[in-house]
Enzyme design. Structure first.
Site, short mmCIF file in Angstrom:
data_model
loop_
_atom_site.label_atom_id
_atom_site.label_comp_id
_atom_site.label_asym_id
_atom_site.label_seq_id
_atom_site.Cartn_x
_atom_site.Cartn_y
_atom_site.Cartn_z
N CYS A 89 0.83 -1.21 0.00
CA CYS A 89 0.00 0.00 0.00
C CYS A 89 0.86 1.26 0.00
O CYS A 89 0.48 2.28 -0.57
CB CYS A 89 -0.95 -0.01 1.20
SG CYS A 89 -0.14 -0.06 2.80
N HIS A 334 -1.86 1.34 7.48
CA HIS A 334 -2.21 1.34 6.06
C HIS A 334 -2.01 2.73 5.47
O HIS A 334 -2.29 3.74 6.11
CB HIS A 334 -3.67 0.91 5.88
CG HIS A 334 -4.14 0.95 4.46
ND1 HIS A 334 -3.52 0.24 3.45
CD2 HIS A 334 -5.17 1.61 3.87
CE1 HIS A 334 -4.15 0.47 2.31
NE2 HIS A 334 -5.15 1.30 2.53
#
Length: 530
Positions: A89, A334
């Protein structure tokens, strides 16, 4: 750190150095430092530094100054989502921000580098050119970034998005240099990457005993802001350029009066980059713990108060991308990003998911990295794209598609990466707009690639959901290690935006260590809300 400054055409040009840094410049590492004695009484006059003396000329200009290439091939609408290949990510978020950096993207779409690149192996500029071209010309799809983009960096675990961002920019900088020829360090500062992201600090020390002034110039590529005591980006910038008193144990050893005397040190921007990367220091250097606090940042930022020269007008920057980290440590959590497309609409880029959002939502995030571009640069590149998007007859793409495809394939071996199969290269060479794309969908409803679905009950009545194509972009040939990462759709659980998506692609597991158990559809849903 510490390449010399350049003096060209009566104007100072300072560009990025070979070693990346984000910290406040240290005079001990700078090469350009000039001091001067007062012409009259030490108490009555101040003598400025003449930086024009003894500077080496540029032997070779690697990129044209002042004017970056413009391209009319850039679509105005948002491009593709990016597949998460397992703890990638951070890579996806960085690539999206670079993809929507107008000067860089327009240069890539012009294919100027690949047409002259002589490197026997893949270089980062050629790889980025293929990625940006593919991403911008693949609306409604999810693509898989080339493994070459993170080669030598990704170790199969969560990495810091800022480190990867600067790793990529530095690799592009090196790709600008001719690999088989010796280039002096002055010429290295003239590369296109330097002209986009590079600027220069001026550290001015004034001896309070003899009033002598010493100027030190230190190039930068990004600016790190301490947010411990700052509630906004403007406050952090003000603290950064606030004069520092040097006295007591920190007294200044003056090279003019040869005494240890009190002095003041003032840091200002001598030249400002076309694209400004502001890094909010949220993570500790040792433990990696995160400073989770809200720091306000504006949509428009005037950098003139922080410049060395204060007699000019406003220097306005506009926000076009934001990198966000969700989590409590740099070792987990994230990463996702917000980008502003050429059309002026903001989008949330969360791996494969691309969602329309408002500027209010963008400005309410706990940002980690902020991307600003000079307003004049944004308008210049935007006008170029607007002029290039003239109406074309339907089917015109078919007549010149073969020529464009052959041109793309001949550019450089890197552009023929395995994932860039014939279908995707064909898509990458089309000039499309969002309106034109919607029109094509109405004319080709029988085609399975796109479906404009009905409004679902959970969405507002004026919402439009564009579902992902059944074609699995970039996933035709899985690597053995990737097969075990495919998820079962029946076990997928998502919340909020994910519950509204109805696509059919499976995603890859393990965006981060912390979110390893949370699965994600690999479709690309575009939600348009008025």
């Amino acid at each position: 750190m510490g390449d010399d400054s350049l003096y060209l055409g009566g104007e100072w040009q300072f560009n990025h150095f070979s070693k990346l840094t984000s910290s406040r410049p240290d005079a001990a590492f700078a090469e350009i430092q000039r001091t001067s004695l007062p012409e009259k009484s030490p108490l009555s006059s101040e003598t400025r530094v003449d930086l024009c003396d003894d500077l080496a000329p540029v032997a070779r200009q690697l990129a044209p100054r002042e004017k970056l290439p413009l391209s009319s091939r850039r679509p105005a609408a948002v491009g593709a989502g990016l597949q998460n290949m397992g703890n990638t990510c951070y890579e996806n978020a960085s690539l999206q921000c670079l993809t929507y950096t107008l000067p860089l993207a327009n240069y890539m779409l012009s294919r100027e580098h690949s047409q002259t690149c002589q490197r026997p192996k893949c270089c980062m500029l050629c790889t980025m050119q293929a990625h940006i071209t593919w991403a911008l010309h693949s609306p409604g799809h999810v693509i898989q970034p080339s493994q070459a983009l993170a080669s030598g960096f990704h170790r199969g675990k969560q990495e810091d998005v800022h480190e990867f961002l600067m790793f990529t920019v530095d690799a592009m900088k090196k790709a600008c240099l001719p690999g088989h020829k010796q280039v002096d360090h002055h010429s290295k500062d003239t590369t296109l990457i330097h002209q986009i992201f590079g600027g220069c600090w001026r550290s001015q020390i004034k001896c309070l005993h003899c009033h002598g002034i010493s100027d030190t110039f230190d190039p930068y590529l990004d600016i790190a802001l301490d947010i411990q005591a700052a509630q906004s980006v403007k406050q952090a910038l003000e603290q950064l350029v606030k004069p520092e008193e040097l006295n007591g144990e920190n007294a200044y050893h003056c090279g003019l009066c040869l005494q240890r005397a009190p002095a003041s040190n003032t840091l200002t921007l001598h030249t400002s980059a076309k694209v400004l990367i502001l890094v909010l220091k949220r993570f500790s250097d040792v433990a990696g713990n995160k400073l989770a606090k809200n720091v306000q940042y504006p949509e428009c930022l005037d950098m003139q108060p922080y410049m060395s020269q204060q007699n000019t007008g406003p220097l306005v920057y506009v926000l076009y991308a934001v990198l966000v980290h969700a989590g409590w440590s740099c070792h987990d959590g994230h990463y996702f990003s917000y980008v502003k497309a050429q059309e002026g609409q903001w989008y949330k880029m969360d791996d494969a998911e691309v969602t329309v959002c408002s500027i209010t939502s963008v400005l309410s995030q706990q940002a980690y990295v902020l991307f600003y571009i000079q307003k004049s640069e944004w308008e210049r590149h935007s006008e170029s794209v607007s002029r290039g998007r003239e109406p074309r007859a339907l089917g015109a793409e078919d007549t010149d598609r073969r020529a464009k495809q052959g041109e793309l394939k001949r550019d450089h071996p890197c552009l023929q990466a395995p994932e860039l199969d014939e279908h995707l290269v064909e898509r990458a060479t089309q000039e499309s707009t969002l309106d034109h794309w919607k029109f094509l969908q109405e004319q080709n409803k029988t085609k399975p690639e796109f479906n404009v679905g009905k409004v679902e009950g959970t969405l507002p009545p004026n919402a439009l959901v564009i579902h992902q194509s059944k074609y699995k972009c970039g996933m035709k040939n899985h690597h053995p290690e990737q097969q075990s990462s495919l998820l079962n759709l029946s076990s997928t659980t998502r919340t909020d935006q994910e519950s509204m998506n109805t696509g059919t692609l499976a995603s890859l597991q393990g965006r981060t260590r912390r979110a390893k158990g949370k699965n994600k559809h690999s479709k690309r849903a575009l939600l348009v809300c008025q």
